[in-house]
Design a protein around this motif. Sequence first.
Motif, PDB file in Angstrom:
ATOM      1  N   SER A 142       0.872  -1.179   0.000  1.00 15.88           N
ATOM      2  CA  SER A 142       0.000   0.000   0.000  1.00 15.88           C
ATOM      3  C   SER A 142       0.910   1.230   0.000  1.00 15.88           C
ATOM      4  O   SER A 142       1.845   1.321   0.796  1.00 15.88           O
ATOM      5  N   CYS A 143       0.633   2.151  -0.918  1.00 15.44           N
ATOM      6  CA  CYS A 143       1.506   3.309  -1.114  1.00 15.44           C
ATOM      7  C   CYS A 143       0.741   4.607  -0.894  1.00 15.44           C
ATOM      8  O   CYS A 143      -0.445   4.687  -1.189  1.00 15.44           O
ATOM      9  N   ARG A 144       1.450   5.589  -0.391  1.00 18.47           N
ATOM     10  CA  ARG A 144       0.893   6.934  -0.281  1.00 18.47           C
ATOM     11  C   ARG A 144       1.917   7.906  -0.839  1.00 18.47           C
ATOM     12  O   ARG A 144       3.119   7.765  -0.611  1.00 18.47           O
ATOM     13  N   THR A 145       1.428   8.873  -1.607  1.00 19.18           N
ATOM     14  CA  THR A 145       2.314   9.830  -2.251  1.00 19.18           C
ATOM     15  C   THR A 145       2.036  11.231  -1.724  1.00 19.18           C
ATOM     16  O   THR A 145       0.920  11.543  -1.304  1.00 19.18           O
ATOM     17  N   SER A 146       3.066  12.058  -1.777  1.00 17.94           N
ATOM     18  CA  SER A 146       2.962  13.438  -1.348  1.00 17.94           C
ATOM     19  C   SER A 146       3.658  14.306  -2.390  1.00 17.94           C
ATOM     20  O   SER A 146       4.819  14.061  -2.726  1.00 17.94           O
TER      21      SER A 146
ATOM     22  N   ALA B 119       7.080   9.172  -2.088  1.00 14.76           N
ATOM     23  CA  ALA B 119       6.122   8.073  -1.934  1.00 14.76           C
ATOM     24  C   ALA B 119       6.668   7.081  -0.915  1.00 14.76           C
ATOM     25  O   ALA B 119       7.862   6.767  -0.927  1.00 14.76           O
ATOM     26  N   TYR B 120       5.784   6.623  -0.041  1.00  9.24           N
ATOM     27  CA  TYR B 120       6.113   5.577   0.925  1.00  9.24           C
ATOM     28  C   TYR B 120       5.229   4.377   0.624  1.00  9.24           C
ATOM     29  O   TYR B 120       4.009   4.508   0.565  1.00  9.24           O
ATOM     30  N   CYS B 121       5.854   3.222   0.442  1.00 10.85           N
ATOM     31  CA  CYS B 121       5.121   1.982   0.159  1.00 10.85           C
ATOM     32  C   CYS B 121       5.440   0.967   1.243  1.00 10.85           C
ATOM     33  O   CYS B 121       6.605   0.642   1.475  1.00 10.85           O
TER      34      CYS B 121
ATOM     35  N   THR C 189       8.921  -0.918   4.672  1.00 12.47           N
ATOM     36  CA  THR C 189       8.473   0.308   4.020  1.00 12.47           C
ATOM     37  C   THR C 189       9.632   0.875   3.219  1.00 12.47           C
ATOM     38  O   THR C 189      10.747   1.000   3.737  1.00 12.47           O
TER      39      THR C 189
END
Length: 116
Positions: free
Chosen positions: A44-48, A56-58, A94
């Motif tokens: 699951s990834c979140r981007t900024s 991005a952190y996955c 992560t």
Amino acid sequence: MRLSRSLAPPAVALALVLSLPYDALPHARVAAGASPSPGRFGASCRTSVRGSQVVAYCHNPYVDVDRVRLHIECARWWDIDTDSAPADAWPAMTVRLTGRCWKEIRSVWISHQKAR
């Protein structure tokens, strides 16, 4: 009526087992003859996005290694779109992916590949 000392412990144990709710009893997770469902996959990834910078952190909560890549599409026609080097997200790991454009960013996405 008094139970003898040798019958009292087994009688109490039997009474406790019979009084357990149905959910507490052990049972098979998969019905006989049914094939197990396919394993889950994908970090699951979140981007900024801040200005022209992308981070991005996955996080991979699953057993299989997920090879993730960051893709950036820049807004200006003369700005070069970029793809990051692949990073392996091992189980319970992560990873951090970064990239940038010279000016504005049009879109950002992450691709996933099952590492072999």
